[in-house]
Write a protein that holds these residues in place. Structure first.
Motif, PDB file in Angstrom:
ATOM      1  N   GLY A  44       0.812  -1.213   0.000  1.00  0.00           N
ATOM      2  CA  GLY A  44       0.000   0.000   0.000  1.00  0.00           C
ATOM      3  C   GLY A  44       0.840   1.255   0.000  1.00  0.00           C
ATOM      4  N   THR A  45       2.102   1.115  -0.376  1.00  0.00           N
ATOM      5  CA  THR A  45       2.983   2.285  -0.449  1.00  0.00           C
ATOM      6  C   THR A  45       3.377   2.527  -1.895  1.00  0.00           C
ATOM      7  N   LEU A  46       3.176   3.744  -2.340  1.00  0.00           N
ATOM      8  CA  LEU A  46       3.632   4.131  -3.674  1.00  0.00           C
ATOM      9  C   LEU A  46       5.065   4.623  -3.535  1.00  0.00           C
ATOM     10  N   ILE A  47       5.964   3.994  -4.252  1.00  0.00           N
ATOM     11  CA  ILE A  47       7.363   4.418  -4.193  1.00  0.00           C
ATOM     12  C   ILE A  47       7.736   5.089  -5.505  1.00  0.00           C
ATOM     13  N   GLU A  83       0.150   5.148   1.049  1.00  0.00           N
ATOM     14  CA  GLU A  83       1.331   5.802   1.623  1.00  0.00           C
ATOM     15  C   GLU A  83       2.245   6.198   0.475  1.00  0.00           C
ATOM     16  N   PHE A  84       3.119   7.155   0.742  1.00  0.00           N
ATOM     17  CA  PHE A  84       3.967   7.670  -0.329  1.00  0.00           C
ATOM     18  C   PHE A  84       5.410   7.812   0.144  1.00  0.00           C
ATOM     19  N   GLN A  85       6.310   7.427  -0.721  1.00  0.00           N
ATOM     20  CA  GLN A  85       7.734   7.443  -0.371  1.00  0.00           C
ATOM     21  C   GLN A  85       8.537   7.803  -1.613  1.00  0.00           C
ATOM     22  N   ILE A  86       9.618   8.549  -1.431  1.00  0.00           N
ATOM     23  CA  ILE A  86      10.467   8.921  -2.572  1.00  0.00           C
ATOM     24  C   ILE A  86      11.826   8.247  -2.437  1.00  0.00           C
ATOM     25  N   GLU A  87      12.287   7.636  -3.506  1.00  0.00           N
ATOM     26  CA  GLU A  87      13.641   7.059  -3.548  1.00  0.00           C
ATOM     27  C   GLU A  87      14.473   7.893  -4.511  1.00  0.00           C
ATOM     28  N   ASP A  88      15.533   8.489  -3.968  1.00  0.00           N
ATOM     29  CA  ASP A  88      16.420   9.320  -4.783  1.00  0.00           C
ATOM     30  C   ASP A  88      17.545   8.461  -5.361  1.00  0.00           C
ATOM     31  N   MET A  89      17.818   8.616  -6.618  1.00  0.00           N
ATOM     32  CA  MET A  89      18.858   7.794  -7.268  1.00  0.00           C
ATOM     33  C   MET A  89      19.398   8.518  -8.500  1.00  0.00           C
ATOM     34  N   SER A  93      19.252   5.358 -13.284  1.00  0.00           N
ATOM     35  CA  SER A  93      18.815   4.193 -12.507  1.00  0.00           C
ATOM     36  C   SER A  93      17.300   4.131 -12.362  1.00  0.00           C
ATOM     37  N   ILE A  94      16.611   5.194 -12.771  1.00  0.00           N
ATOM     38  CA  ILE A  94      15.166   5.269 -12.521  1.00  0.00           C
ATOM     39  C   ILE A  94      14.407   4.190 -13.293  1.00  0.00           C
ATOM     40  N   ILE A  95      14.654   4.091 -14.581  1.00  0.00           N
ATOM     41  CA  ILE A  95      13.914   3.091 -15.369  1.00  0.00           C
ATOM     42  C   ILE A  95      14.236   1.677 -14.895  1.00  0.00           C
ATOM     43  N   PRO A  96      15.520   1.330 -14.645  1.00  0.00           N
ATOM     44  CA  PRO A  96      15.788  -0.001 -14.068  1.00  0.00           C
ATOM     45  C   PRO A  96      15.063  -0.236 -12.729  1.00  0.00           C
ATOM     46  N   ALA A  97      14.966   0.787 -11.883  1.00  0.00           N
ATOM     47  CA  ALA A  97      14.260   0.619 -10.596  1.00  0.00           C
ATOM     48  C   ALA A  97      12.785   0.306 -10.831  1.00  0.00           C
ATOM     49  N   LYS A 102      11.380  -2.325  -7.969  1.00  0.00           N
ATOM     50  CA  LYS A 102      11.854  -1.684  -6.733  1.00  0.00           C
ATOM     51  C   LYS A 102      11.105  -0.386  -6.472  1.00  0.00           C
ATOM     52  N   ALA A 103      10.634   0.232  -7.522  1.00  0.00           N
ATOM     53  CA  ALA A 103       9.844   1.452  -7.376  1.00  0.00           C
ATOM     54  C   ALA A 103       8.516   1.245  -8.094  1.00  0.00           C
TER      55      ALA A 103
END
Ligand code: ARG
Length: 268
Positions: A44-47, A83-89, A93-97, A102-103
């Protein structure tokens, strides 16, 4: 032969001309390393995968990641009751994540291109971008065309894996008209420009304006390099695409997206 510029002059969209780009420095499909159990949204978390080096879309402020994309994505999560979460990279790397699960999605002022569409799906577009050229005041480069002139030999700074990188590689490096210097952050490219280590930086117009405002002696050329559409990317056939895009559409229709954009980009 300036394939990108010619198309831009004709006013066509970038993604109409990226078919020729396959294999030119874009993202490769990521290894599928998730055993299925780490599907980002299962809990239930959007990453959101992003690269927070791109003001006003995403940047660090007071220990937080803020900006247009961060706020629009948070509004989408709220609408979906997630829920909401941000992963900085790193940007590349964004498209592979996203493709590895992973995201949940990637949102990073990311341009829709044909090449990226081979690896991910995109939402509706929520903003437009323009690739511009930053030079030092008094530079010998006074128009975008100078970069493609016979005998040109410039050191061109870009952020790795961005459309600026892809276009410059095709139009300049592959044509023997200069060398591309790739940086992890747009700001690092701009720093190198202020130190005379490179001759120009190709980057999106809104970050360009912020970088120029923050550094003395830089200007943005009047002529644009390319016009683009920004959208959210998803793993192909992700169940989330429709949900997130539905929420995005509502937030565009009710003016929320525009009010977030206006908060960060001052209307003239
Ligand atoms: N619009 C360009 C692209 O999609 C640059 C995006 C860079 N975004 C970032 N968050 N660093 O390639």
């Amino acid at each position: 032969m300036k394939k990108y510029l010619k198309n831009i002059m004709a006013g066509t969209m970038v993604f109409a001309m990226t078919a020729a780009l396959a294999g030119c420095g874009g993202s490769e499909p990521a290894p599928a390393d998730n055993g299925g159990e780490d599907n980002a949204e299962a809990a239930g978390t959007l990453i959101m995968a992003t690269n927070a080096e791109f003001p006003p879309y995403e940047f660090h402020e007071g220990g937080e990641i803020v900006g247009i994309d961060a706020e629009v994505a948070a509004a989408i999560a709220e609408k979906l009751g997630m829920e909401f979460q941000i992963e900085d990279m790193a940007f590349d790397s964004i498209i592979p994540a996203v493709t590895s699960g992973k995201a949940s999605f990637g949102m990073a002022g990311m341009t829709v291109t044909e090449e990226r569409l081979q690896n991910v799906d995109f939402s509706d577009s929520y903003a437009t971008g323009v690739q511009v050229v930053i030079v030092k005041e008094g530079s010998a480069i006074t128009a975008v065309d100078d970069l493609f002139a016979e005998g040109a030999n410039n050191l061109v700074g870009v952020q790795t894996g961005t459309t600026g990188d892809i276009y410059a590689t095709g139009d300049i490096e592959d044509e023997g008209l200069g060398t591309i210097e790739r940086f992890n952050k747009g700001a690092d490219a701009v720093l190198a420009l202020t130190q005379d280590k490179i001759d120009c930086v190709i980057i999106d117009n809104e970050p360009a304006k912020e970088f120029v405002a923050a550094n003395e002696g830089l200007v943005i050329l009047d002529t644009a390099y390319a016009e683009e559409d920004y959208a959210i990317c998803f793993a192909k056939d992700s169940e989330l695409t429709e949900q997130v895009n539905g929420a995005l559409k509502e937030l565009i229709a009710d003016g929320t997206v525009q009010s977030i954009i206006d908060k960060y980009i001052n209307a003239e």
